[in-house]
Write a protein that holds these residues in place. Structure first.
Motif, PDB file in Angstrom:
ATOM      1  N   ASP A   1      10.747  76.201  20.814  1.00  0.00           N
ATOM      2  CA  ASP A   1      10.483  75.801  22.196  1.00  0.00           C
ATOM      3  C   ASP A   1      11.322  74.592  22.591  1.00  0.00           C
ATOM      4  OD1 ASP A   1       8.692  77.803  22.724  1.00  0.00           O
ATOM      5  OD2 ASP A   1       6.912  76.589  22.289  1.00  0.00           O
ATOM      6  N   TYR A   2      11.561  73.701  21.630  1.00  0.00           N
ATOM      7  CA  TYR A   2      12.368  72.516  21.916  1.00  0.00           C
ATOM      8  C   TYR A   2      13.783  72.919  22.341  1.00  0.00           C
ATOM      9  CZ  TYR A   2      15.132  68.330  21.214  1.00  0.00           C
ATOM     10  OH  TYR A   2      16.004  67.294  21.401  1.00  0.00           O
ATOM     11  N   ASP A   3      14.348  73.907  21.669  1.00  0.00           N
ATOM     12  CA  ASP A   3      15.701  74.350  22.011  1.00  0.00           C
ATOM     13  C   ASP A   3      15.737  74.994  23.394  1.00  0.00           C
ATOM     14  OD1 ASP A   3      16.698  73.454  19.580  1.00  0.00           O
ATOM     15  OD2 ASP A   3      16.295  75.363  18.581  1.00  0.00           O
ATOM     16  N   VAL A   4      14.706  75.778  23.707  1.00  0.00           N
ATOM     17  CA  VAL A   4      14.628  76.392  25.039  1.00  0.00           C
ATOM     18  C   VAL A   4      14.486  75.303  26.095  1.00  0.00           C
ATOM     19  CG1 VAL A   4      13.294  77.953  26.506  1.00  0.00           C
ATOM     20  CG2 VAL A   4      13.643  78.528  24.109  1.00  0.00           C
ATOM     21  N   ALA A   5      13.644  74.297  25.814  1.00  0.00           N
ATOM     22  CA  ALA A   5      13.461  73.188  26.756  1.00  0.00           C
ATOM     23  C   ALA A   5      14.762  72.417  26.946  1.00  0.00           C
ATOM     24  CB  ALA A   5      12.360  72.251  26.252  1.00  0.00           C
ATOM     25  N   MET A   6      15.493  72.212  25.863  1.00  0.00           N
ATOM     26  CA  MET A   6      16.765  71.496  25.955  1.00  0.00           C
ATOM     27  C   MET A   6      17.778  72.290  26.775  1.00  0.00           C
ATOM     28  SD  MET A   6      18.259  68.773  25.056  1.00  0.00           S
ATOM     29  CE  MET A   6      19.930  68.204  25.152  1.00  0.00           C
ATOM     30  N   ALA A   7      17.826  73.603  26.570  1.00  0.00           N
ATOM     31  CA  ALA A   7      18.751  74.436  27.341  1.00  0.00           C
ATOM     32  C   ALA A   7      18.380  74.405  28.826  1.00  0.00           C
ATOM     33  CB  ALA A   7      18.736  75.868  26.808  1.00  0.00           C
ATOM     34  N   LYS A   8      17.089  74.480  29.127  1.00  0.00           N
ATOM     35  CA  LYS A   8      16.661  74.450  30.528  1.00  0.00           C
ATOM     36  C   LYS A   8      16.903  73.080  31.154  1.00  0.00           C
ATOM     37  CE  LYS A   8      13.562  78.289  30.374  1.00  0.00           C
ATOM     38  NZ  LYS A   8      12.720  79.029  31.236  1.00  0.00           N
ATOM     39  N   LEU A   9      16.726  72.025  30.361  1.00  0.00           N
ATOM     40  CA  LEU A   9      17.008  70.681  30.854  1.00  0.00           C
ATOM     41  C   LEU A   9      18.497  70.533  31.157  1.00  0.00           C
ATOM     42  CD1 LEU A   9      15.780  67.841  31.367  1.00  0.00           C
ATOM     43  CD2 LEU A   9      16.448  67.288  29.027  1.00  0.00           C
ATOM     44  N   SER A  10      19.340  71.079  30.294  1.00  0.00           N
ATOM     45  CA  SER A  10      20.785  71.014  30.532  1.00  0.00           C
ATOM     46  C   SER A  10      21.159  71.823  31.765  1.00  0.00           C
ATOM     47  CB  SER A  10      21.534  71.547  29.311  1.00  0.00           C
ATOM     48  OG  SER A  10      21.271  70.751  28.186  1.00  0.00           O
ATOM     49  N   LEU A  11      20.542  72.991  31.922  1.00  0.00           N
ATOM     50  CA  LEU A  11      20.796  73.799  33.120  1.00  0.00           C
ATOM     51  C   LEU A  11      20.331  73.073  34.375  1.00  0.00           C
ATOM     52  CD1 LEU A  11      19.949  77.442  32.015  1.00  0.00           C
ATOM     53  CD2 LEU A  11      22.129  76.603  32.860  1.00  0.00           C
ATOM     54  N   ALA A  12      19.212  72.344  34.278  1.00  0.00           N
ATOM     55  CA  ALA A  12      18.730  71.576  35.428  1.00  0.00           C
ATOM     56  C   ALA A  12      19.726  70.474  35.787  1.00  0.00           C
ATOM     57  CB  ALA A  12      17.361  70.970  35.116  1.00  0.00           C
ATOM     58  N   GLY A  13      20.286  69.831  34.776  1.00  0.00           N
ATOM     59  CA  GLY A  13      21.290  68.803  35.030  1.00  0.00           C
ATOM     60  C   GLY A  13      22.528  69.368  35.698  1.00  0.00           C
ATOM     61  N   ILE A  14      22.943  70.552  35.256  1.00  0.00           N
ATOM     62  CA  ILE A  14      24.114  71.201  35.859  1.00  0.00           C
ATOM     63  C   ILE A  14      23.810  71.595  37.302  1.00  0.00           C
ATOM     64  CG2 ILE A  14      25.591  73.249  35.737  1.00  0.00           C
ATOM     65  CD1 ILE A  14      25.283  73.048  32.646  1.00  0.00           C
ATOM     66  N   ALA A  15      22.600  72.134  37.535  1.00  0.00           N
ATOM     67  CA  ALA A  15      22.209  72.517  38.895  1.00  0.00           C
ATOM     68  C   ALA A  15      22.140  71.291  39.798  1.00  0.00           C
ATOM     69  CB  ALA A  15      20.866  73.242  38.867  1.00  0.00           C
ATOM     70  N   MET A  16      21.692  70.184  39.246  1.00  0.00           N
ATOM     71  CA  MET A  16      21.626  68.951  40.024  1.00  0.00           C
ATOM     72  C   MET A  16      23.038  68.471  40.382  1.00  0.00           C
ATOM     73  SD  MET A  16      19.020  65.897  39.035  1.00  0.00           S
ATOM     74  CE  MET A  16      20.143  64.994  38.015  1.00  0.00           C
ATOM     75  N   GLN A  17      23.959  68.590  39.442  1.00  0.00           N
ATOM     76  CA  GLN A  17      25.349  68.205  39.708  1.00  0.00           C
ATOM     77  C   GLN A  17      25.967  69.067  40.800  1.00  0.00           C
ATOM     78  OE1 GLN A  17      27.581  65.972  38.235  1.00  0.00           O
ATOM     79  NE2 GLN A  17      25.901  64.979  37.152  1.00  0.00           N
ATOM     80  N   LYS A  18      25.519  70.322  40.861  1.00  0.00           N
ATOM     81  CA  LYS A  18      26.069  71.251  41.853  1.00  0.00           C
ATOM     82  C   LYS A  18      25.230  71.282  43.132  1.00  0.00           C
ATOM     83  CE  LYS A  18      28.437  74.193  38.577  1.00  0.00           C
ATOM     84  NZ  LYS A  18      28.698  75.553  38.136  1.00  0.00           N
ATOM     85  N   ARG A  19      24.304  70.321  43.267  1.00  0.00           N
ATOM     86  CA  ARG A  19      23.485  70.162  44.476  1.00  0.00           C
ATOM     87  C   ARG A  19      22.558  71.349  44.746  1.00  0.00           C
ATOM     88  NH1 ARG A  19      24.170  65.021  44.645  1.00  0.00           N
ATOM     89  NH2 ARG A  19      26.064  64.206  45.553  1.00  0.00           N
ATOM     90  N   ARG A  20      22.026  71.938  43.692  1.00  0.00           N
ATOM     91  CA  ARG A  20      21.038  73.017  43.834  1.00  0.00           C
ATOM     92  C   ARG A  20      19.680  72.452  43.415  1.00  0.00           C
ATOM     93  NH1 ARG A  20      25.019  76.913  40.800  1.00  0.00           N
ATOM     94  NH2 ARG A  20      23.693  76.295  39.067  1.00  0.00           N
ATOM     95  N   LYS A  21      19.058  71.753  44.355  1.00  0.00           N
ATOM     96  CA  LYS A  21      17.846  70.979  44.067  1.00  0.00           C
ATOM     97  C   LYS A  21      16.656  71.870  43.702  1.00  0.00           C
ATOM     98  CE  LYS A  21      15.089  67.194  45.833  1.00  0.00           C
ATOM     99  NZ  LYS A  21      14.897  66.234  46.899  1.00  0.00           N
ATOM    100  N   ARG A  22      16.471  72.969  44.391  1.00  0.00           N
ATOM    101  CA  ARG A  22      15.320  73.845  44.137  1.00  0.00           C
ATOM    102  C   ARG A  22      15.387  74.420  42.717  1.00  0.00           C
ATOM    103  NH1 ARG A  22      15.047  77.688  48.526  1.00  0.00           N
ATOM    104  NH2 ARG A  22      13.908  76.062  49.608  1.00  0.00           N
TER     105      ARG A  22
END
Length: 171
Positions: free
Chosen positions: A118-139
């Motif tokens: 679960d930690y690895d899945v959480a880390m991958a989703k956290l990284s994806l959230a950071g990338i989405a934030m960089q690309k201005r996809r807030k939702r």
């Protein structure tokens, strides 16, 4: 590096020869052959190249990790589904330093193939959230952060999640 199917075939042949050794009365040879076959069975479930890449990643040697991952020429044929997930997960971590679009692709593939912990899945989703934030996809970033928060049961990523939520307010 052996193909995943070749590892099983080699293990089966060694076990068959071990049974023959037991029948012939060579108990010691049979036991040692069973132990030898267990190495191939272990390497079927835990790919040796991925293990070496994780050791490089633990030392924070991204170039060494990339070098080990590049030794896997055809990941679909050489790796099981979970191993393929970790192959893409490691590539995502490497590319998150240089190319966010490529990293996003690898993290999404890693989640599609699946990760064991679960930690690895959480880390991958956290990284994806950071990338989405960089690309201005807030939702999308908010949704991924909430999913990562649910998966982080030991609160190992709590600080990073809070920091990203603070940054999200500025967007």
């Amino acid at each position: 590096m052996f193909n995943k199917n070749l590892k099983i075939v080699i293990a089966a042949l060694i076990i068959a020869y071990a049974v023959y050794q037991f029948i012939e009365g060579n108990i010691g040879n049979g036991i040692s052959l069973i132990l030898l076959s267990s190495i191939f069975i272990f390497l079927y479930f835990r790919n040796e190249i991925i293990l070496l890449a994780f050791l490089r990643m633990r030392k924070q040697d991204l170039e060494g990790t990339k070098k080990w991952l590049d030794k896997i020429k055809n990941p679909d044929a050489a790796l099981t589904q979970k191993q393929n997930g970790y192959y893409n997960y490691l590539n995502g971590i490497i590319f998150s330093q240089t190319n966010l679009t490529q990293a996003e692709k690898y993290f999404k593939k890693a989640l599609k193939f699946g990760l064991n912990m679960d930690y690895d899945v959480a880390m991958a989703k956290l990284s994806l959230a950071g990338i989405a934030m960089q690309k201005r996809r807030k939702r999308e970033a908010t949704m991924l952060l909430n999913e990562a928060k649910k998966l982080d049961k030991q609160n190992m990523l709590a600080e990073q999640i809070k920091m990203m939520q603070q940054q999200m307010k500025k967007i």
